[in-house]
Design an enzyme around this catalytic site. Structure first.
Site, PDB file in Angstrom:
ATOM      1  N   SER A 199     -10.930   1.684   3.766  1.00 55.11           N
ATOM      2  CA  SER A 199     -10.161   1.318   4.966  1.00 55.11           C
ATOM      3  C   SER A 199      -9.531   2.572   5.543  1.00 55.11           C
ATOM      4  O   SER A 199      -8.817   3.288   4.836  1.00 55.11           O
ATOM      5  CB  SER A 199      -9.037   0.352   4.601  1.00 55.11           C
ATOM      6  OG  SER A 199      -9.575  -0.816   4.065  1.00 55.11           O
TER       7      SER A 199
ATOM      8  N   GLU B 265      -4.841   5.446   6.761  1.00 52.26           N
ATOM      9  CA  GLU B 265      -4.469   5.079   5.388  1.00 52.26           C
ATOM     10  C   GLU B 265      -4.737   6.211   4.377  1.00 52.26           C
ATOM     11  O   GLU B 265      -3.919   6.427   3.479  1.00 52.26           O
ATOM     12  CB  GLU B 265      -5.235   3.810   4.963  1.00 52.26           C
ATOM     13  CG  GLU B 265      -4.835   3.348   3.579  1.00 52.26           C
ATOM     14  CD  GLU B 265      -5.406   1.992   3.212  1.00 52.26           C
ATOM     15  OE1 GLU B 265      -4.934   0.988   3.761  1.00 52.26           O
ATOM     16  OE2 GLU B 265      -6.313   1.949   2.373  1.00 52.26           O
TER      17      GLU B 265
ATOM     18  N   ARG C 273       0.834  -1.222   0.000  1.00 51.73           N
ATOM     19  CA  ARG C 273       0.000   0.000   0.000  1.00 51.73           C
ATOM     20  C   ARG C 273       0.863   1.265   0.000  1.00 51.73           C
ATOM     21  O   ARG C 273       0.553   2.258   0.665  1.00 51.73           O
ATOM     22  CB  ARG C 273      -0.955   0.039   1.200  1.00 51.73           C
ATOM     23  CG  ARG C 273      -1.815  -1.181   1.386  1.00 51.73           C
ATOM     24  CD  ARG C 273      -2.884  -1.321   0.310  1.00 51.73           C
ATOM     25  NE  ARG C 273      -3.804  -2.366   0.667  1.00 51.73           N
ATOM     26  CZ  ARG C 273      -3.645  -3.646   0.300  1.00 51.73           C
ATOM     27  NH1 ARG C 273      -2.640  -4.017  -0.464  1.00 51.73           N
ATOM     28  NH2 ARG C 273      -4.537  -4.550   0.671  1.00 51.73           N
TER      29      ARG C 273
HETATM   30  P1  NAP Z   1     -10.634  -9.475   5.934  1.00 56.08           P
HETATM   31  O1  NAP Z   1     -10.942 -10.591   5.033  1.00 56.08           O
HETATM   32  O2  NAP Z   1     -11.572  -9.110   7.037  1.00 56.08           O
HETATM   33  O3  NAP Z   1      -9.180  -9.643   6.521  1.00 56.08           O
HETATM   34  C1  NAP Z   1      -8.635  -8.691   7.420  1.00 56.08           C
HETATM   35  C2  NAP Z   1      -7.222  -8.374   7.014  1.00 56.08           C
HETATM   36  O4  NAP Z   1      -6.464  -9.559   7.065  1.00 56.08           O
HETATM   37  C3  NAP Z   1      -7.168  -7.871   5.617  1.00 56.08           C
HETATM   38  O5  NAP Z   1      -6.899  -6.492   5.667  1.00 56.08           O
HETATM   39  C4  NAP Z   1      -6.083  -8.664   4.918  1.00 56.08           C
HETATM   40  O6  NAP Z   1      -4.933  -7.900   4.596  1.00 56.08           O
HETATM   41  C5  NAP Z   1      -5.643  -9.688   5.946  1.00 56.08           C
HETATM   42  N1  NAP Z   1      -5.758 -11.033   5.372  1.00 56.08           N
HETATM   43  C6  NAP Z   1      -6.858 -11.812   5.318  1.00 56.08           C
HETATM   44  N2  NAP Z   1      -6.569 -12.996   4.754  1.00 56.08           N
HETATM   45  C7  NAP Z   1      -5.269 -12.955   4.418  1.00 56.08           C
HETATM   46  C8  NAP Z   1      -4.381 -13.874   3.794  1.00 56.08           C
HETATM   47  N3  NAP Z   1      -4.795 -15.081   3.404  1.00 56.08           N
HETATM   48  N4  NAP Z   1      -3.105 -13.491   3.603  1.00 56.08           N
HETATM   49  C9  NAP Z   1      -2.687 -12.276   3.983  1.00 56.08           C
HETATM   50  N5  NAP Z   1      -3.478 -11.367   4.582  1.00 56.08           N
HETATM   51  C10 NAP Z   1      -4.747 -11.697   4.806  1.00 56.08           C
HETATM   52  O7  NAP Z   1     -10.415  -8.183   5.007  1.00 56.08           O
HETATM   53  P2  NAP Z   1     -11.454  -7.118   4.509  1.00 56.08           P
HETATM   54  O8  NAP Z   1     -11.267  -5.904   5.310  1.00 56.08           O
HETATM   55  O9  NAP Z   1     -12.816  -7.710   4.332  1.00 56.08           O
HETATM   56  O10 NAP Z   1     -10.879  -6.792   3.077  1.00 56.08           O
HETATM   57  C11 NAP Z   1     -10.784  -7.769   2.074  1.00 56.08           C
HETATM   58  C12 NAP Z   1      -9.755  -7.319   1.081  1.00 56.08           C
HETATM   59  O11 NAP Z   1     -10.163  -6.128   0.448  1.00 56.08           O
HETATM   60  C13 NAP Z   1      -8.425  -7.043   1.736  1.00 56.08           C
HETATM   61  O12 NAP Z   1      -7.414  -7.504   0.884  1.00 56.08           O
HETATM   62  C14 NAP Z   1      -8.406  -5.553   1.854  1.00 56.08           C
HETATM   63  O13 NAP Z   1      -7.114  -5.009   1.785  1.00 56.08           O
HETATM   64  C15 NAP Z   1      -9.204  -5.115   0.664  1.00 56.08           C
HETATM   65  N6  NAP Z   1      -9.814  -3.821   0.938  1.00 56.08           N
HETATM   66  C16 NAP Z   1      -9.113  -2.685   0.717  1.00 56.08           C
HETATM   67  C17 NAP Z   1      -9.691  -1.471   1.011  1.00 56.08           C
HETATM   68  C18 NAP Z   1      -8.958  -0.184   0.823  1.00 56.08           C
HETATM   69  O14 NAP Z   1      -9.550   0.859   0.967  1.00 56.08           O
HETATM   70  N7  NAP Z   1      -7.686  -0.198   0.591  1.00 56.08           N
HETATM   71  C19 NAP Z   1     -10.960  -1.386   1.511  1.00 56.08           C
HETATM   72  C20 NAP Z   1     -11.625  -2.551   1.745  1.00 56.08           C
HETATM   73  C21 NAP Z   1     -11.049  -3.761   1.456  1.00 56.08           C
HETATM   74  P3  NAP Z   1      -4.778  -7.049   3.258  1.00 56.08           P
HETATM   75  O15 NAP Z   1      -5.567  -5.815   3.498  1.00 56.08           O
HETATM   76  O16 NAP Z   1      -3.309  -6.805   3.233  1.00 56.08           O
HETATM   77  O17 NAP Z   1      -5.251  -7.851   2.116  1.00 56.08           O
END
Ligand code: NAP
Length: 340
Positions: free
Chosen positions: A240, A336, A163
């Site tokens: 996020s 972020e 990021r």
């Molecule tokens: P989640 O599934 O509730 O998981 C929580 C966090 O754990 C995530 O942020 C993810 O990191 C990490 N994670 C889960 N499984 C993983 C794996 N197998 N290996 C490595 N890291 C793992 O996440 P969530 O909040 O619903 O989001 C799902 C995805 O959408 C995530 O990848 C998240 O980054 C992305 N997202 C991004 C934004 C944004 O604004 N940037 C907003 C919403 C969702 P990572 O974030 O590093 O993947």
């Protein structure tokens, strides 16, 4: 050429009130070059605005806001192994991803439905469900607004990290130095689904999909995101709100002893990613409000504006959440979004 005293509340998805002293919407690259040479703008602050979906406005902006509305997407080239696909900086990211899939050029499907523009994708190295923009980025074309000259950045120049990128690290996104005019992705012709993330795998399993197509991957990601993330038009938010903290492996191990259910994702041999959303949930902030802002009930990492919030409200909640997490886990959460 410019508008003055423009209300920015509809240009940021968190819907914070602020005005721009000067504001211009840019539809052509030549307009950008002209801006760089405009005598009235010499020495003025600038900010390059995309979709405003990763932005926190602290108040009125004295200077020029350059709203990127450059449009266009194309196949820029092809070789035996790859399609090279380009998007102009102001293209809507989600539309661009859908279009690549419709053309039969998969790769970006896990990044479906992320708000914002294509030009913003490399700055933050957007990522979701185990894929990040940098996995497929080939190059970035920008215009240096200090000199008016085009400036290409190779993938190595961009120095992408989790990021993060050179653009962010150097503070160029805040100083308005570069406007990203075009991004080019290199999508492999030999596609394979990336479904290792637990929630994504579970979503596919629910649909009895053992060997997903790119379209099915995109549909699963979109379904998950729709379920968990609020639509900014209904409930203003900036996605996020905190970065997932990367801590040393020793620290993570010690924290895991004290909190056995702590999710830990090793990044390297020496560093581990923690889930900021999980930490927030543990402190009881998930679904809780402070004034007109709160941490969203379906996804603790998303700060929402329930109506009429100002930057001060965001600041108060941010401080409260960070203090709670520091006290309980000894972890310092970092916001972020870009704070302007
Ligand atoms: P989640 O599934 O509730 O998981 C929580 C966090 O754990 C995530 O942020 C993810 O990191 C990490 N994670 C889960 N499984 C993983 C794996 N197998 N290996 C490595 N890291 C793992 O996440 P969530 O909040 O619903 O989001 C799902 C995805 O959408 C995530 O990848 C998240 O980054 C992305 N997202 C991004 C934004 C944004 O604004 N940037 C907003 C919403 C969702 P990572 O974030 O590093 O993947």
């Amino acid at each position: 050429m410019f508008q003055q005293q423009v209300d920015l509340s509809t240009y940021n998805t968190l819907a914070l009130p602020a005005r721009a002293e000067f504001f211009v919407t840019v539809d052509r690259v030549e307009q950008l070059a002209a801006l760089a040479k405009h005598p009235d703008l010499a020495g003025r602050r600038r900010f390059v605005l995309g979709g405003g979906s990763n932005l926190v406005l602290t108040g009125d902006f004295s200077g020029l806001v350059v709203h990127m509305n450059l449009k266009g997407k194309s196949l820029a080239g092809e070789d035996g192994e790859h399609f090279y696909v380009a998007a102009a900086g102001g293209e809507n990211w989600s539309d661009f991803v859908r279009w690549t899939l419709e053309q039969g050029w998969p790769g970006l499907e896990n990044l479906s439905f992320i708000p914002g523009t294509a030009g913003a994708a490399p700055i933050q190295n957007i990522g979701a469900y185990g894929v990040e923009a940098g996995d497929f980025l080939h190059m970035v074309e920008a215009l240096d607004l200090d000199t008016g000259r085009p400036c290409p950045f190779s993938i190595d120049d961009c120095a992408l990290a989790y990021r993060d990128s050179l653009f962010k690290r150097e503070g160029w996104h805040l100083s308005g130095r570069y406007a990203i005019t075009r991004v080019i992705f290199r999508l492999p012709k030999r596609w394979r689904p990336r479904a290792a993330y637990g929630e994504l795998a579970a979503e596919l399993e629910r649909g009895n999909i053992a060997q997903p197509t790119p379209a099915q991957m995109a549909a699963a990601v979109i379904a998950l995101r729709r379920r968990k993330l609020p639509d900014p038009l209904q409930l203003p938010n900036a996605g996020s709100f905190f970065q997932n903290p990367i801590v040393s492996a020793e620290f993570a191990a010690a924290l895991g002893e004290a909190h056995p259910t702590l999710p830990r994702y090793p990044q390297t041999d020496s560093h581990v990613k923690l889930a900021a959303g999980w930490l927030i949930e543990q402190t009881g902030w998930k679904g809780r409000n402070l004034g007109p802002v709160g941490m969203y009930e379906k996804q603790a990492l998303v700060l929402v504006n329930r109506g009429g919030a100002t930057f001060r409200d965001v600041q108060n909640l941010t401080r409260a959440v960070r203090e709670a997490i520091l006290a309980r886990f000894g972890v310092n959460l970092v916001p972020e979004p870009v704070i302007l």
